[in-house]
Design a protein around this motif. Sequence first.
Motif, PDB file in Angstrom:
ATOM      1  N   UNK A 194       1.004  -1.194  -0.216  1.00  0.00           N
ATOM      2  CA  UNK A 194      -0.056  -0.257   0.410  1.00  0.00           C
ATOM      3  C   UNK A 194       0.770   1.561   0.242  1.00  0.00           C
ATOM      4  N   UNK A 195       1.949   1.316   0.804  1.00  0.00           N
ATOM      5  CA  UNK A 195       3.049   2.715   0.878  1.00  0.00           C
ATOM      6  C   UNK A 195       3.596   2.449  -0.873  1.00  0.00           C
ATOM      7  N   UNK A 196       4.267   1.121  -1.297  1.00  0.00           N
ATOM      8  CA  UNK A 196       4.069   1.482  -2.196  1.00  0.00           C
ATOM      9  C   UNK A 196       3.613   2.089  -3.137  1.00  0.00           C
ATOM     10  N   UNK A 197       2.363   1.580  -3.658  1.00  0.00           N
ATOM     11  CA  UNK A 197       0.968   2.223  -4.366  1.00  0.00           C
ATOM     12  C   UNK A 197       1.416   3.567  -4.174  1.00  0.00           C
ATOM     13  N   UNK A 198       1.392   4.753  -3.086  1.00  0.00           N
ATOM     14  CA  UNK A 198       1.143   5.398  -2.925  1.00  0.00           C
ATOM     15  C   UNK A 198       2.350   6.163  -3.369  1.00  0.00           C
ATOM     16  N   UNK A 199       3.031   5.730  -3.227  1.00  0.00           N
ATOM     17  CA  UNK A 199       4.837   6.279  -3.774  1.00  0.00           C
ATOM     18  C   UNK A 199       4.749   5.848  -5.194  1.00  0.00           C
ATOM     19  N   UNK A 200       4.552   5.346  -6.309  1.00  0.00           N
ATOM     20  CA  UNK A 200       4.486   5.319  -7.188  1.00  0.00           C
ATOM     21  C   UNK A 200       3.291   6.460  -7.660  1.00  0.00           C
ATOM     22  N   UNK A 201       2.202   6.223  -7.325  1.00  0.00           N
ATOM     23  CA  UNK A 201       1.207   7.905  -7.443  1.00  0.00           C
ATOM     24  C   UNK A 201       1.769   9.107  -7.040  1.00  0.00           C
ATOM     25  N   UNK A 202       2.664   9.306  -6.340  1.00  0.00           N
ATOM     26  CA  UNK A 202       3.190  10.828  -6.322  1.00  0.00           C
ATOM     27  C   UNK A 202       4.117  11.057  -7.138  1.00  0.00           C
ATOM     28  N   UNK A 203       4.691   9.601  -7.743  1.00  0.00           N
ATOM     29  CA  UNK A 203       6.119   9.788  -8.927  1.00  0.00           C
ATOM     30  C   UNK A 203       6.005   9.926  -9.973  1.00  0.00           C
ATOM     31  N   UNK A 204       4.331   9.309 -10.108  1.00  0.00           N
ATOM     32  CA  UNK A 204       3.869   9.252 -11.700  1.00  0.00           C
ATOM     33  C   UNK A 204       3.178  10.784 -11.212  1.00  0.00           C
ATOM     34  N   UNK A 205       2.951  11.307 -10.670  1.00  0.00           N
ATOM     35  CA  UNK A 205       1.769  13.023 -10.622  1.00  0.00           C
ATOM     36  C   UNK A 205       3.606  14.057 -10.647  1.00  0.00           C
ATOM     37  N   UNK A 206       4.672  13.742  -9.832  1.00  0.00           N
ATOM     38  CA  UNK A 206       5.920  14.685 -10.207  1.00  0.00           C
ATOM     39  C   UNK A 206       6.217  14.926  -8.121  1.00  0.00           C
ATOM     40  N   UNK A 207       5.139  14.552  -7.686  1.00  0.00           N
ATOM     41  CA  UNK A 207       5.137  16.047  -6.565  1.00  0.00           C
ATOM     42  C   UNK A 207       5.943  15.592  -5.395  1.00  0.00           C
TER      43      UNK A 207
ATOM     44  N   UNK B 291      -4.911  22.715  -6.215  1.00  0.00           N
ATOM     45  CA  UNK B 291      -5.543  24.116  -5.213  1.00  0.00           C
ATOM     46  C   UNK B 291      -4.210  24.703  -4.126  1.00  0.00           C
ATOM     47  N   UNK B 292      -3.074  23.489  -4.078  1.00  0.00           N
ATOM     48  CA  UNK B 292      -2.229  24.126  -3.178  1.00  0.00           C
ATOM     49  C   UNK B 292      -1.625  24.258  -4.124  1.00  0.00           C
ATOM     50  N   UNK B 293      -1.420  24.854  -5.328  1.00  0.00           N
ATOM     51  CA  UNK B 293       0.060  25.151  -5.948  1.00  0.00           C
ATOM     52  C   UNK B 293       1.366  24.293  -6.687  1.00  0.00           C
ATOM     53  N   UNK B 294       0.857  22.689  -5.810  1.00  0.00           N
ATOM     54  CA  UNK B 294       1.116  21.297  -7.012  1.00  0.00           C
ATOM     55  C   UNK B 294       0.601  21.677  -8.668  1.00  0.00           C
ATOM     56  N   UNK B 295       1.403  21.681  -9.822  1.00  0.00           N
ATOM     57  CA  UNK B 295       1.285  20.951 -11.017  1.00  0.00           C
ATOM     58  C   UNK B 295       1.869  20.069 -11.180  1.00  0.00           C
ATOM     59  N   UNK B 296       0.418  18.532 -11.088  1.00  0.00           N
ATOM     60  CA  UNK B 296       0.969  17.612 -11.654  1.00  0.00           C
ATOM     61  C   UNK B 296       1.432  17.369 -12.809  1.00  0.00           C
ATOM     62  N   UNK B 297       3.035  16.102 -12.374  1.00  0.00           N
ATOM     63  CA  UNK B 297       3.510  15.840 -14.429  1.00  0.00           C
ATOM     64  C   UNK B 297       2.265  15.075 -14.995  1.00  0.00           C
ATOM     65  N   UNK B 298       1.794  15.337 -14.525  1.00  0.00           N
ATOM     66  CA  UNK B 298       0.284  14.090 -15.475  1.00  0.00           C
ATOM     67  C   UNK B 298       0.114  15.778 -16.867  1.00  0.00           C
ATOM     68  N   UNK B 299      -0.290  16.408 -15.518  1.00  0.00           N
ATOM     69  CA  UNK B 299      -1.254  17.197 -16.807  1.00  0.00           C
ATOM     70  C   UNK B 299      -0.309  17.883 -18.103  1.00  0.00           C
ATOM     71  N   UNK B 300      -1.255  18.107 -18.992  1.00  0.00           N
ATOM     72  CA  UNK B 300      -0.498  17.736 -20.618  1.00  0.00           C
ATOM     73  C   UNK B 300      -0.575  19.756 -20.525  1.00  0.00           C
ATOM     74  N   UNK B 301       0.460  20.465 -21.258  1.00  0.00           N
ATOM     75  CA  UNK B 301       0.718  21.680 -21.383  1.00  0.00           C
ATOM     76  C   UNK B 301      -0.688  22.110 -22.220  1.00  0.00           C
TER      77      UNK B 301
END
Length: 144
Positions: free
Chosen positions: A58-71, A128-138
């Motif tokens: 479960x922790x690994x899944x959260x880490x992978x989600x954060x990595x995909x979003x570049x957070x 909302x907190x000023x973080x742009x996800x890496x998954x958002x296309x320009x």
Amino acid sequence: MNSILRSSIRFGLIPTVTKRFCSSTPAAVDKEQITKLVKNNKVVVFMKGVPEAPRCGFSNAVVQIMRMHGVTYDSHNVLDNEGIRQGIKDYTNWPTIPQIFINGEFVGGCDIMLQMHQNGELVEELAKVGIKSALVDESDDKKK
């Protein structure tokens, strides 16, 4: 077999096991300390292990989600500190780890993060907190 084992123990052939009790129990972590931890960064994850080496799926899944979003986020390994592990559960009244906070607010665990990732809510919450996800296309940004 049992008689051989008992005889061996009685005559000192098999060393007996001695339990040693350590007097240094982990210090409890109070609500104020937890509040400081969750407000230290825009995104904070309490997990088993560290992002480079998660110790549960479960922790690994959260880490992978954060990595995909570049957070970029703070992480706290609850396996290193029982006080934090129990303290965060008490703080959120949520029994499981990992626990994710965005802008100091408890979001949920792995299941909630996965759902938010899949339905696009995570991109919105990060924005909302000023973080742009890496998954958002320009090109998506230009449409807005």
